[in-house]
Each structure stands twice: as C-alpha cells, then as structure tokens.
Scaffold this active site. Sequence first.
Site, mmCIF file in Angstrom:
data_model
loop_
_atom_site.group_PDB
_atom_site.id
_atom_site.type_symbol
_atom_site.label_atom_id
_atom_site.label_comp_id
_atom_site.label_asym_id
_atom_site.label_seq_id
_atom_site.Cartn_x
_atom_site.Cartn_y
_atom_site.Cartn_z
ATOM 1 N N ARG A 79 22.749 -18.621 28.131
ATOM 2 C CA ARG A 79 23.987 -19.285 28.525
ATOM 3 C C ARG A 79 24.425 -18.808 29.906
ATOM 4 O O ARG A 79 24.099 -17.698 30.302
ATOM 5 C CB ARG A 79 25.120 -19.057 27.516
ATOM 6 N N GLU A 89 36.618 -19.222 27.030
ATOM 7 C CA GLU A 89 36.925 -18.126 27.971
ATOM 8 C C GLU A 89 36.701 -18.590 29.408
ATOM 9 O O GLU A 89 37.453 -18.232 30.318
ATOM 10 C CB GLU A 89 36.043 -16.920 27.672
ATOM 11 N N ARG A 107 30.841 -23.059 29.309
ATOM 12 C CA ARG A 107 29.724 -22.194 28.878
ATOM 13 C C ARG A 107 28.580 -23.155 28.606
ATOM 14 O O ARG A 107 28.675 -23.953 27.642
ATOM 15 C CB ARG A 107 30.087 -21.367 27.659
ATOM 16 N N CYS A 137 36.226 -13.313 33.250
ATOM 17 C CA CYS A 137 36.070 -11.865 33.027
ATOM 18 C C CYS A 137 35.146 -11.330 34.122
ATOM 19 O O CYS A 137 34.072 -11.907 34.356
ATOM 20 C CB CYS A 137 35.452 -11.615 31.662
ATOM 21 N N THR A 165 32.998 -9.196 34.072
ATOM 22 C CA THR A 165 31.639 -8.854 33.608
ATOM 23 C C THR A 165 30.688 -10.031 33.737
ATOM 24 O O THR A 165 29.482 -9.855 33.666
ATOM 25 C CB THR A 165 31.652 -8.416 32.125
ATOM 26 N N ARG A 184 23.737 -14.826 30.161
ATOM 27 C CA ARG A 184 23.281 -13.934 29.110
ATOM 28 C C ARG A 184 22.155 -14.630 28.377
ATOM 29 O O ARG A 184 22.351 -15.697 27.779
ATOM 30 C CB ARG A 184 24.408 -13.600 28.120
ATOM 31 N N ARG A 237 23.392 -6.220 20.577
ATOM 32 C CA ARG A 237 24.614 -6.674 19.888
ATOM 33 C C ARG A 237 24.275 -7.053 18.447
ATOM 34 O O ARG A 237 23.115 -7.257 18.103
ATOM 35 C CB ARG A 237 25.157 -7.964 20.543
ATOM 36 N N GLU A 281 29.945 -11.307 19.985
ATOM 37 C CA GLU A 281 30.367 -10.078 20.646
ATOM 38 C C GLU A 281 31.265 -9.274 19.701
ATOM 39 O O GLU A 281 32.006 -9.819 18.914
ATOM 40 C CB GLU A 281 31.172 -10.470 21.892
HETATM 41 P P1 ADP Z 1 28.206 -15.037 24.449
HETATM 42 O O1 ADP Z 1 29.145 -14.129 25.165
HETATM 43 O O2 ADP Z 1 26.902 -15.188 25.156
HETATM 44 O O3 ADP Z 1 28.803 -16.352 24.008
HETATM 45 P P2 ADP Z 1 28.251 -13.943 21.743
HETATM 46 O O4 ADP Z 1 27.543 -12.669 21.382
HETATM 47 O O5 ADP Z 1 29.722 -14.017 21.642
HETATM 48 O O6 ADP Z 1 27.695 -14.296 23.165
HETATM 49 O O7 ADP Z 1 27.596 -15.129 20.861
HETATM 50 C C1 ADP Z 1 28.207 -16.386 20.803
HETATM 51 C C2 ADP Z 1 27.567 -17.145 19.637
HETATM 52 O O8 ADP Z 1 26.177 -17.424 19.950
HETATM 53 C C3 ADP Z 1 27.535 -16.336 18.327
HETATM 54 O O9 ADP Z 1 27.783 -17.254 17.269
HETATM 55 C C4 ADP Z 1 26.103 -15.848 18.224
HETATM 56 O O10 ADP Z 1 25.692 -15.733 16.869
HETATM 57 C C5 ADP Z 1 25.333 -16.950 18.916
HETATM 58 N N1 ADP Z 1 24.096 -16.456 19.546
HETATM 59 C C6 ADP Z 1 23.997 -15.588 20.583
HETATM 60 N N2 ADP Z 1 22.697 -15.345 20.875
HETATM 61 C C7 ADP Z 1 21.945 -16.088 19.998
HETATM 62 C C8 ADP Z 1 20.539 -16.275 19.780
HETATM 63 N N3 ADP Z 1 19.595 -15.662 20.540
HETATM 64 N N4 ADP Z 1 20.157 -17.106 18.777
HETATM 65 C C9 ADP Z 1 21.073 -17.745 18.016
HETATM 66 N N5 ADP Z 1 22.429 -17.625 18.160
HETATM 67 C C10 ADP Z 1 22.845 -16.801 19.143
HETATM 68 N N1 DAR Z 2 37.112 -7.968 24.649
HETATM 69 C C1 DAR Z 2 37.023 -7.889 26.098
HETATM 70 C C2 DAR Z 2 35.710 -8.563 26.547
HETATM 71 C C3 DAR Z 2 35.021 -8.014 27.715
HETATM 72 C C4 DAR Z 2 33.651 -8.580 28.031
HETATM 73 N N2 DAR Z 2 33.290 -9.766 27.230
HETATM 74 C C5 DAR Z 2 33.717 -11.009 27.518
HETATM 75 N N3 DAR Z 2 34.233 -11.293 28.684
HETATM 76 N N4 DAR Z 2 33.597 -11.969 26.613
HETATM 77 C C6 DAR Z 2 37.087 -6.408 26.437
HETATM 78 O O1 DAR Z 2 37.619 -6.074 27.477
HETATM 79 O O2 DAR Z 2 36.605 -5.639 25.629
#
Ligand code: ADP
Ligand code: DAR
Length: 372
Positions: A142, A241, A245, A287, A289, A296, A325, A330
């Site tokens: 993404r 956010e 995305r 953000c 980051t 990612r 993770r 997250e």
């Molecule tokens: P991001 O910040 O990239 O959106 P998150 O860790 O918050 O990442 O994940 C967002 C959603 O995408 C979650 O529901 C997670 O389960 C899903 N996800 C992330 N990576 C994968 C992957 N490699 N395969 C399937 N689902 C994924």
């Molecule tokens: N909960 C925020 C997220 C920081 C990085 N991740 C983002 N941007 N989705 C924190 O400051 O912990």
Amino acid sequence: MGASYTSNIADADVNGTFMGSHLKSPSDITGFPYFPTGTGSLLQKCLTKDIWEQCKDRRDKFGFTFKQCIFSGAKWTNSGVGVYAGSHDSYYAFAPFLDKIIESYHGHKPSDKHISSMDYNQLNCPSFPPDEDKMINSTRIRVARNLAAYPLGTAVTRQQRKEIEKLVTSALGEFEGDLKGKYFSLETMTEAEKKQLIADHFLFKGGDKYLESAGLERDWPEARGIFHNDAKTFLVWVNEEDQLRIISMQKGSDILQVFKRLADAANKIESKAKFANDEHFGYVSTCPTNMGTGLRASVHINLPKLMKAKDLHQSIADKYHVQIRGIHGEHTETDDGVFDISNLRRLGRNEVQLVQDMYDGVKAMIRAEKSL
Ligand code: ADP
Ligand code: DAR
C-alpha cells in the site's frame, strides 16, 4: 519553563492511566506537555522546551496549530509517534519540530532529497520455491497519498472532504480491465455489503482514538469509503488516515504482480488528481512516519519457530530494516504463528528499494525458520 511547566503536571488519572488523557482539546495544552515516566513516543523524544517556545503559538497556512499537531501524543502518552500534520505546509511551518521527528524516524536530514520510483522492472525478487511459497499466505503493498490542492484530513472542512471523495471516486470510476470495480460509501453501504467487506478484511472502521484525537474522524463516516476491483485484489481507502490508501493485495507470494498492479493503479490515479509531493519530503502524509513513499509492503507468513526466538528474529528485522506486526492491523499481536513482515523505512529510499527491503528481509526470515 517555570510555572507554566510545573502547573501542567496533573496527578495520575484515578485509575493510573496516562495523565494526558484528561486533555479534551489542543487548547487545554496550556504549557509544555507533561509526559509521565516511561513515555517513549517520538513526540516526547523530540519536543524540547526550546522547540516548544519556538513553535507553541505557530499555525500553518490553513490555520492548523502546533498544539493540534502534537495533541494526539500529548493526550495518549502511550503513542509510538503522537504527531499528525495539518497540511503539506505544516512540515515547513513547524520545521524546528517536524524536521527533528523526520530525521529521528527516517534518518532523513533537512538537506536530503527524496526521489520516488514505482518502476517494478527494477525489482529483484525471484519467485519463492514451492516449500517457501507455501509459508506465505498473502501479499499486500500500500501507498499513502494526499491531494495537493487540499489540507490533510486533520484540517479539511466537511465540504473539502466531500470534494476529495468526489474527485477520487470519479478517477476510480474510469478504471477498466482488472482494475475496474465499485466504490462502497461508509455512509450508504448496505449491511450485507458491510458484512462482506469485514469478512474480506477490507473495511476500515472508525473509533481509533489516535486518529480521533488528531481530528481525522470528524463528521465520521461522511465522505469515507472503500473502492475495490471485481477480483478484490485492488482497493482504495478514501479519507481514512490519509486521503488515499492505494492497496494491491492477493493470496500467495507473487510480490512482483502485487507491486505492478499497485504501480499501474497509482500512476493512473495521479494522472487525474495531483498528489502532494516535493523533492525533499517526497509524497506528503498525515503521519510523519509515512512521508516519502508512504509505502508498506507486507506478507502474512508462517514463522512459528522463528517467532519464539525473539533475539534472532529481532536481529534479522534490524539488519534488513523490516517490521514485525500482528496480522490484524497495526497495534495487534499475533497468536497463531502467522506474522506480518513489512519494510520499516518509508522516506529517503524509493518504492522499489522498499519492496526490495521487504523481499530480502522475508528471505532471511525464511532461512532462519528453516535452520531452527
Ligand atoms: P497499514 O498501515 O498498511 O494499513 P495495518 O497493519 O493497519 O497496515 O493493516 C491494515 C489491514 O490490512 C489489516 O486488516 C491487516 O490485516 C491487512 N493486511 C496487512 N498486510 C496484509 C497482508 N500481507 N495480507 C493480508 N492482509 C494484510
Ligand atoms: N498510533 C499512532 C500511529 C503512528 C504510526 N502509524 C500510523 N500513522 N498509522 C502512534 O503515534 O502510535
């Protein structure tokens, strides 16, 4: 800091939660924020009293205040970062602070340049052999993007947020071939559609306290939604956010195919709606980051033995600049031996190099898993 500093020290909340959580709005920050012992956020690390004095009354060109920028981390002192920008201009209006945040997280200095590249032909990622391919459940890449003509989600008006939704969904409506799909507005989707999107792990929900305290959930769920193609391998989250995305994902380990689809889609959208970008920060995100590429790239991979060897998997993660993770998003843990492995860096390296980071890190993790 004198009285204003000490006057800001409040007793721990009754149940000992983080003190900042009593803050109701940015204007409640009447002096240098108080961070309880053990606060480990980038905000706490980078906000010196000198920087506070320089920035405390500043606003960016949209009127977004420095106190709004730091409010999330001042309120939720268990944040990892705790900082959200109001616009591309915030990164210049609050430079004494945000330059430090950016350098601390990304190692990117104020004089450094960022050059993006989504040229997937430069990727060196030979297919995984069958015994390794079966370890990888799915691949997702993404990028975070925001429109150049507007402030970020933290500072947009209701009207602007609706305009952004209209602009983005009209660009998505022109997609053909395997990117062709449908937009599901969070406001109007049916219960059946909502259930299906949750079952597909596609649906983002409100209620994230960090985003809410940054002003990113105002007027929720108005002008938020999810687009996905018919094959459910391409998604765009609108006004979460970040304003976009752009997500490519599928079962299995074909990282090149996932990246090619993402690059083609992002280029198509950008030809219709200009993204906020500059030669120092790259693509601008809400953000800090996610600045630079906002990319990612992750796999969900079975590493039951390696994940019990904490020192080993952390040393590999550090060496290859990858993050581990849980698989449900997250801030989640994983409990069944399946982990989300992704690139850690976002800025100062281009999108191809970051996908390469993830690939190389995953190969190293697999080698280690096999050796145990
Ligand atoms: P991001 O910040 O990239 O959106 P998150 O860790 O918050 O990442 O994940 C967002 C959603 O995408 C979650 O529901 C997670 O389960 C899903 N996800 C992330 N990576 C994968 C992957 N490699 N395969 C399937 N689902 C994924
Ligand atoms: N909960 C925020 C997220 C920081 C990085 N991740 C983002 N941007 N989705 C924190 O400051 O912990």
